[in-house]
Design an enzyme around this catalytic site. Structure first.
Site, PDB file in Angstrom:
ATOM      1  N   PRO A  90       0.811  -1.225   0.000  1.00 45.25           N
ATOM      2  CA  PRO A  90       0.000   0.000   0.000  1.00 45.25           C
ATOM      3  C   PRO A  90       0.837   1.265   0.000  1.00 45.25           C
ATOM      4  O   PRO A  90       1.836   1.377   0.720  1.00 45.25           O
ATOM      5  CB  PRO A  90      -0.820  -0.125   1.285  1.00 45.25           C
ATOM      6  CG  PRO A  90      -0.960  -1.583   1.477  1.00 45.25           C
ATOM      7  CD  PRO A  90       0.359  -2.173   1.026  1.00 45.25           C
ATOM      8  N   CYS A  91       0.414   2.232  -0.838  1.00 43.41           N
ATOM      9  CA  CYS A  91       1.194   3.445  -1.051  1.00 43.41           C
ATOM     10  C   CYS A  91       0.675   4.638  -0.255  1.00 43.41           C
ATOM     11  O   CYS A  91       1.289   5.702  -0.275  1.00 43.41           O
ATOM     12  CB  CYS A  91       1.198   3.804  -2.543  1.00 43.41           C
ATOM     13  SG  CYS A  91      -0.447   4.209  -3.202  1.00 43.41           S
ATOM     14  N   ASN A  92      -0.448   4.485   0.452  1.00 43.51           N
ATOM     15  CA  ASN A  92      -1.110   5.627   1.085  1.00 43.51           C
ATOM     16  C   ASN A  92      -0.146   6.496   1.893  1.00 43.51           C
ATOM     17  O   ASN A  92      -0.182   7.727   1.813  1.00 43.51           O
ATOM     18  CB  ASN A  92      -2.233   5.149   2.012  1.00 43.51           C
ATOM     19  CG  ASN A  92      -3.139   4.144   1.354  1.00 43.51           C
ATOM     20  OD1 ASN A  92      -2.676   3.125   0.857  1.00 43.51           O
ATOM     21  ND2 ASN A  92      -4.440   4.399   1.339  1.00 43.51           N
ATOM     22  N   TYR A  94       3.088   6.735   1.651  1.00 46.13           N
ATOM     23  CA  TYR A  94       4.284   7.176   0.943  1.00 46.13           C
ATOM     24  C   TYR A  94       3.970   8.161  -0.178  1.00 46.13           C
ATOM     25  O   TYR A  94       4.875   8.734  -0.769  1.00 46.13           O
ATOM     26  CB  TYR A  94       5.021   5.970   0.342  1.00 46.13           C
ATOM     27  CG  TYR A  94       5.425   4.943   1.363  1.00 46.13           C
ATOM     28  CD1 TYR A  94       6.317   5.264   2.378  1.00 46.13           C
ATOM     29  CD2 TYR A  94       4.911   3.656   1.326  1.00 46.13           C
ATOM     30  CE1 TYR A  94       6.693   4.322   3.317  1.00 46.13           C
ATOM     31  CE2 TYR A  94       5.275   2.702   2.262  1.00 46.13           C
ATOM     32  CZ  TYR A  94       6.172   3.044   3.259  1.00 46.13           C
ATOM     33  OH  TYR A  94       6.537   2.114   4.196  1.00 46.13           O
TER      34      TYR A  94
END
Length: 380
Positions: A90-92, A94
């Site tokens: 998950p990129c949330n 970053y």
């Protein structure tokens, strides 16, 4: 060789679709490709999308709908062995948009389950994907920590900052992708190299209008419902020129948004038909749905799916907002396919055109290169 492939954070199947459509035959007639072994994803609608489109079986039992923190990666009796692992963690936390909590957020530490899977299965190769903001999260320490932990599981890494518009994707989507080759294989000459861009020049980029109009999308296409805008939004959009957003000068004051500090944002931003689109996201909220270059409306989910290079026969499951989120969070198949084909060629011993990686594993300092933060890391 056909690589049995496991997936964590599988999403609606962008990586899986790229894998199932990546195949080659070497000079000895041996077939190379990927085959699904298992996948994990926590969102029920997304799991249904994956089952329907990747496995053509809504009752498939090899796709697990669980929070990764509750997914038993050590149940080898069920999961078996794998040769490849894909995880777009998950990129949330970053992302350059948002609170940028990095390793301190709820999602930032989830990469550790990819590390755990590598320790458990020791596949020949893995692909890890995240946003470009990963390199600057926690002042660069997040990327350094993640790379060191991946290396410690026994892999030789090739991280690279990919601009997917340079790989045939009609979208300015920039991602860090790390390819890892197990050390014993790397020591025996299996060396992954970054595949050269297929559309490296601006004039070669696939534009948003080419993606959406060629061929035309049938009005009754799946996931092609129009958004019902209120009259005020339609009027405001009528003042926004192609490529502009909600802060262009010619919008009358009564239709302006009362939001500060967002003039360069993608809020109510129209596409430029002669360029790739800006990044398709899964975020919600007014003005973030992406907007047609001339029509006074948001894009449909099918139009957004085309910008993400999903074929029209790829039917996303769930309600309209759920589908929008799935599409925005997915890996674009056309972009990741070039990397997967490079992996197959690497193992098959087939030469391919390559470029130097943009991220070097050298002394642990942060540099600015051409306006982009690049982490130079220590190789363990």
């Amino acid at each position: 060789m056909i690589f049995r492939t496991g997936e964590l954070f599988a999403g609606p199947g962008g990586g899986a679709y790229a894998a199932m459509t990546s195949q080659l035959v070497d000079e000895q007639g041996e077939k190379w490709g990927f085959t699904h072994a298992w996948a994990n994803e926590y969102d029920p609608d997304t799991v249904e999308t994956y089952k329907l489109n990747i496995l053509n079986d809504p009752n498939a039992t090899s796709v697990y709908c669980k929070d990764v923190r509750k997914f038993d990666l050590h149940d080898r009796a069920i999961l078996g062995d794998i040769d490849a692992l894909i995880f777009g963690f998950p990129c949330n936390d970053y992302s350059l948009v948002g609170e940028k909590k990095g390793l301190d957020g709820d999602f930032g530490p989830l990469y550790k389950f990819g590390v755990e899977a590598l320790r458990e299965f020791q596949p020949s190769v893995f692909i890890a994907e995240n946003v470009g903001g990963l390199s600057s999260a926690n002042e660069g320490e997040a990327f350094i920590q993640i790379v060191r932990e991946l290396q410690a599981t026994g892999y030789t890494l090739t991280p690279n900052f990919y601009k997917f518009e340079q790989y045939g994707v009609p979208q300015a989507r920039h991602r860090i992708i790390i390819v890892g080759i197990r050390n014993d294989l790397a020591e025996n000459g299996v060396e992954f190299r970054v595949p050269a861009p297929t559309t490296p020049e601006i004039e070669q980029y696939v534009t948003s209008s080419q993606a959406i109009l060629n061929p035309p999308i049938p009005e009754d296409a799946f996931n092609h419902e129009l958004t019902r805008h209120n009259p005020r939004t339609v009027t405001m959009l009528s003042y926004i020129p192609e490529g502009g957003n909600a802060w262009v000068e010619n919008i009358p004051n009564e239709f302006r948004l009362n939001v500060k500090g967002a003039r360069l944002s993608n809020i109510y931003k129209r596409l430029n038909r002669n360029a790739p689109s800006y990044t398709v996201t899964g975020s919600g909220g007014g003005g973030t749905h992406m907007y047609h270059w001339t029509d006074n409306r948001a894009l449909t989910n099918r139009e957004r799916a085309r910008l993400q290079t999903f074929p029209d026969h790829y039917h996303f499951q769930g309600g309209k907002e759920s589908v929008r989120k799935q599409i925005g969070m997915a890996i674009p198949p056309e972009g990741i396919r070039h990397i997967m084909m490079a992996i197959l060629r690497t193992f098959a011993g087939i030469e391919y055109e390559s470029v130097e990686p943009t991220i070097k594993l050298q002394p642990a300092i942060l540099l600015k290169e051409k306006g982009e933060v690049v982490a130079n890391l220590v190789r363990n």
